[in-house]
Design an enzyme around this catalytic site. Sequence first.
Site, PDB file in Angstrom:
ATOM      1  N   ASN A   1      11.996   3.969 -10.801  1.00 39.76           N
ATOM      2  CA  ASN A   1      11.125   2.844 -10.435  1.00 39.76           C
ATOM      3  C   ASN A   1      10.378   2.414 -11.683  1.00 39.76           C
ATOM      4  O   ASN A   1       9.750   3.240 -12.355  1.00 39.76           O
ATOM      5  CB  ASN A   1      10.105   3.258  -9.367  1.00 39.76           C
ATOM      6  CG  ASN A   1      10.763   3.594  -8.038  1.00 39.76           C
ATOM      7  OD1 ASN A   1      11.975   3.456  -7.884  1.00 39.76           O
ATOM      8  ND2 ASN A   1       9.965   4.038  -7.079  1.00 39.76           N
TER       9      ASN A   1
ATOM     10  N   GLU B   1      13.320   0.719  -7.724  1.00 42.82           N
ATOM     11  CA  GLU B   1      12.240  -0.258  -7.480  1.00 42.82           C
ATOM     12  C   GLU B   1      11.955  -0.990  -8.777  1.00 42.82           C
ATOM     13  O   GLU B   1      11.885  -0.375  -9.849  1.00 42.82           O
ATOM     14  CB  GLU B   1      10.923   0.411  -7.058  1.00 42.82           C
ATOM     15  CG  GLU B   1      10.881   0.917  -5.653  1.00 42.82           C
ATOM     16  CD  GLU B   1       9.523   1.538  -5.305  1.00 42.82           C
ATOM     17  OE1 GLU B   1       8.476   1.122  -5.868  1.00 42.82           O
ATOM     18  OE2 GLU B   1       9.532   2.452  -4.465  1.00 42.82           O
TER      19      GLU B   1
ATOM     20  N   TYR C   1       7.746  -0.591 -13.369  1.00 40.90           N
ATOM     21  CA  TYR C   1       6.876  -1.759 -13.201  1.00 40.90           C
ATOM     22  C   TYR C   1       6.317  -2.267 -14.517  1.00 40.90           C
ATOM     23  O   TYR C   1       6.153  -3.462 -14.708  1.00 40.90           O
ATOM     24  CB  TYR C   1       5.726  -1.430 -12.229  1.00 40.90           C
ATOM     25  CG  TYR C   1       6.247  -1.324 -10.813  1.00 40.90           C
ATOM     26  CD1 TYR C   1       6.314  -2.441 -10.000  1.00 40.90           C
ATOM     27  CD2 TYR C   1       6.742  -0.122 -10.322  1.00 40.90           C
ATOM     28  CE1 TYR C   1       6.844  -2.367  -8.722  1.00 40.90           C
ATOM     29  CE2 TYR C   1       7.281  -0.042  -9.050  1.00 40.90           C
ATOM     30  CZ  TYR C   1       7.332  -1.169  -8.254  1.00 40.90           C
ATOM     31  OH  TYR C   1       7.875  -1.098  -7.005  1.00 40.90           O
TER      32      TYR C   1
ATOM     33  N   ARG D   1      17.118   0.070   0.630  1.00 43.75           N
ATOM     34  CA  ARG D   1      16.463   1.377   0.483  1.00 43.75           C
ATOM     35  C   ARG D   1      15.216   1.385   1.363  1.00 43.75           C
ATOM     36  O   ARG D   1      14.363   0.514   1.219  1.00 43.75           O
ATOM     37  CB  ARG D   1      16.104   1.610  -0.991  1.00 43.75           C
ATOM     38  CG  ARG D   1      15.293   2.838  -1.222  1.00 43.75           C
ATOM     39  CD  ARG D   1      15.058   3.144  -2.704  1.00 43.75           C
ATOM     40  NE  ARG D   1      14.163   4.277  -2.765  1.00 43.75           N
ATOM     41  CZ  ARG D   1      12.906   4.244  -3.225  1.00 43.75           C
ATOM     42  NH1 ARG D   1      12.405   3.147  -3.750  1.00 43.75           N
ATOM     43  NH2 ARG D   1      12.154   5.324  -3.164  1.00 43.75           N
TER      44      ARG D   1
ATOM     45  N   GLU E   1       8.514   8.907  -6.170  1.00 42.45           N
ATOM     46  CA  GLU E   1       7.406   8.871  -7.117  1.00 42.45           C
ATOM     47  C   GLU E   1       6.440  10.055  -6.976  1.00 42.45           C
ATOM     48  O   GLU E   1       5.261   9.867  -6.649  1.00 42.45           O
ATOM     49  CB  GLU E   1       6.619   7.558  -6.979  1.00 42.45           C
ATOM     50  CG  GLU E   1       7.469   6.328  -7.213  1.00 42.45           C
ATOM     51  CD  GLU E   1       6.655   5.028  -7.207  1.00 42.45           C
ATOM     52  OE1 GLU E   1       5.439   5.078  -6.980  1.00 42.45           O
ATOM     53  OE2 GLU E   1       7.252   3.969  -7.439  1.00 42.45           O
TER      54      GLU E   1
ATOM     55  N   HIS F   1       8.216   9.129   1.368  1.00 36.78           N
ATOM     56  CA  HIS F   1       7.549   8.060   0.614  1.00 36.78           C
ATOM     57  C   HIS F   1       6.077   8.062   1.056  1.00 36.78           C
ATOM     58  O   HIS F   1       5.587   7.089   1.625  1.00 36.78           O
ATOM     59  CB  HIS F   1       8.243   6.722   0.866  1.00 36.78           C
ATOM     60  CG  HIS F   1       7.895   5.635  -0.123  1.00 36.78           C
ATOM     61  ND1 HIS F   1       8.843   4.885  -0.782  1.00 36.78           N
ATOM     62  CD2 HIS F   1       6.708   5.154  -0.553  1.00 36.78           C
ATOM     63  CE1 HIS F   1       8.253   3.993  -1.574  1.00 36.78           C
ATOM     64  NE2 HIS F   1       6.946   4.136  -1.444  1.00 36.78           N
TER      65      HIS F   1
HETATM   66  O1  IFM Z   1       4.261  -0.363  -3.176  1.00 38.75           O
HETATM   67  C1  IFM Z   1       4.573   0.592  -4.125  1.00 38.75           C
HETATM   68  C2  IFM Z   1       5.627   1.549  -3.602  1.00 38.75           C
HETATM   69  O2  IFM Z   1       5.257   2.157  -2.428  1.00 38.75           O
HETATM   70  C3  IFM Z   1       5.909   2.620  -4.626  1.00 38.75           C
HETATM   71  N1  IFM Z   1       6.175   2.050  -5.908  1.00 38.75           N
HETATM   72  C4  IFM Z   1       5.295   1.049  -6.410  1.00 38.75           C
HETATM   73  C5  IFM Z   1       5.110  -0.039  -5.381  1.00 38.75           C
HETATM   74  C6  IFM Z   1       4.202  -1.172  -5.930  1.00 38.75           C
HETATM   75  O3  IFM Z   1       2.972  -0.676  -6.323  1.00 38.75           O
END
Ligand code: IFM
Length: 446
Positions: A291, A350, A293, A77, A166, A121
């Site tokens: 995505n 992500e 985290y 990606r 995002e 992005h």
């Molecule tokens: O680096 C970023 C990415 O550009 C978008 N999502 C989160 C990642 C880590 O912070």
Amino acid sequence: MSEVSFPRHFLWGAATSAYQVEGSPLADGAGVSNWHRFTHQPGNVANNDTGDIACDHYRRWRDDIALMRELNLNAYRFSISWSRILPDGTGQVNQAGIDFYSRLVDALLEAKIKPMVTLYHWDLPAALDDRGGWVNRDIANWFADYATIMFRALGDRIPMWATLNEPWVVVDAGYVHGVHAPGHRSNYEAPRVTHNLFRAHGEAVKAYRAIGKRQIGIVLNLEPKYPASNDPDDIIATKRADAYMNRQYADPLFRGSYPEEMHEIFGEAWPSFPSDDFELIRQPIDFLGVNYYTRGLTKNDPSVRIEKALRVKNPSATYTTTDCEVYPQGLTDILVWASERSGLPVYVTENGSAFYDPPVAVGGHVEDPHRVAYLRSHLSAVQAAIAQGADIRGYFAWSLLDNFEWGAGFSKRFGLVHVNYATQERTIKDSGRVYAEIAKASASQS
Ligand code: IFM
């Protein structure tokens, strides 16, 4: 985690974005982007780092595809830099920019790696920022025109397009807190920017349906919110935080409206939007990218701007160097939620972690045990979501390479592959090797 129990044809990928890895931002006729401008203003980014060189992927992409093969990836990606294609954002097309991505795509297909392309992005042509950027309603058509150029140029070879990456970060970091380009802090701009991002998404999907035959979707960063206590105020604050970060972005797409909490959250700054816009925004898409985290452990706090909810720390958890609590259960929860809410196939577009890696890889090795543990536990979390009925079709590690982490510059390393920024030497980390084994074992079962 059982390495063989992923669905057939599961995509094993890694993700990057243009400004974070490419370097050579002005090469071959490209225009200036908002991020180029932002990073060149001292004080905006840690150490005043810029994406001028980054991972030099613009020149080293062949080597990077070889790395993807070593990692046994079957998908990659990446994003397209709008200002390489249209240096002024609209009007004159820069063929050299198209050619760069066209060569990249051909080489990926040759290596049997599926390209998933993100159209936006976060790097916007600076000329468009000068015309109001995402605050200007015209941007929906500017974006659709740019998208159409890319659909025509690469559409025969791209199986999956994502319109935006995002949108919450674009708004929250760029227009509420001013820590990303364009560096604004305005409660009044923010809702309009969100809405124009969605309208742009809608116009691009409409344009794709007219000429494209494969798949188009969007990528949202979602973060399940849990109350920090049983205090009713914390529980209500958790709903606000969820509305601000998750439902504000999922609901227009899948329900055709914003959550009712938005009025309370933004107060008089929240406008009313034309109802026709929602028909455009909610038209069918083919997949949802998620995505993930971390989670948000949430406490009521009226002093917090916008959502009046504070993210608090879990004293017994591990935190990454970007201050994310390691919480794999949150990935299961959000995937199940996203799958039910959207009714669509979902990709983890992500997921990854920044930990303390050395600047130089000695002896061809980088031991990154925390990242290995993060990777394994989050892949188990994906399996758990699948076991609960979520239709998860692939996983893209963030990131293929250590790269430019926006406001944190090069100080945070997320890569499966270590980059020595002084020499551009690449070294596959232990996490990359583990990922390669998992991908191989899974593919051999398909
Ligand atoms: O680096 C970023 C990415 O550009 C978008 N999502 C989160 C990642 C880590 O912070």
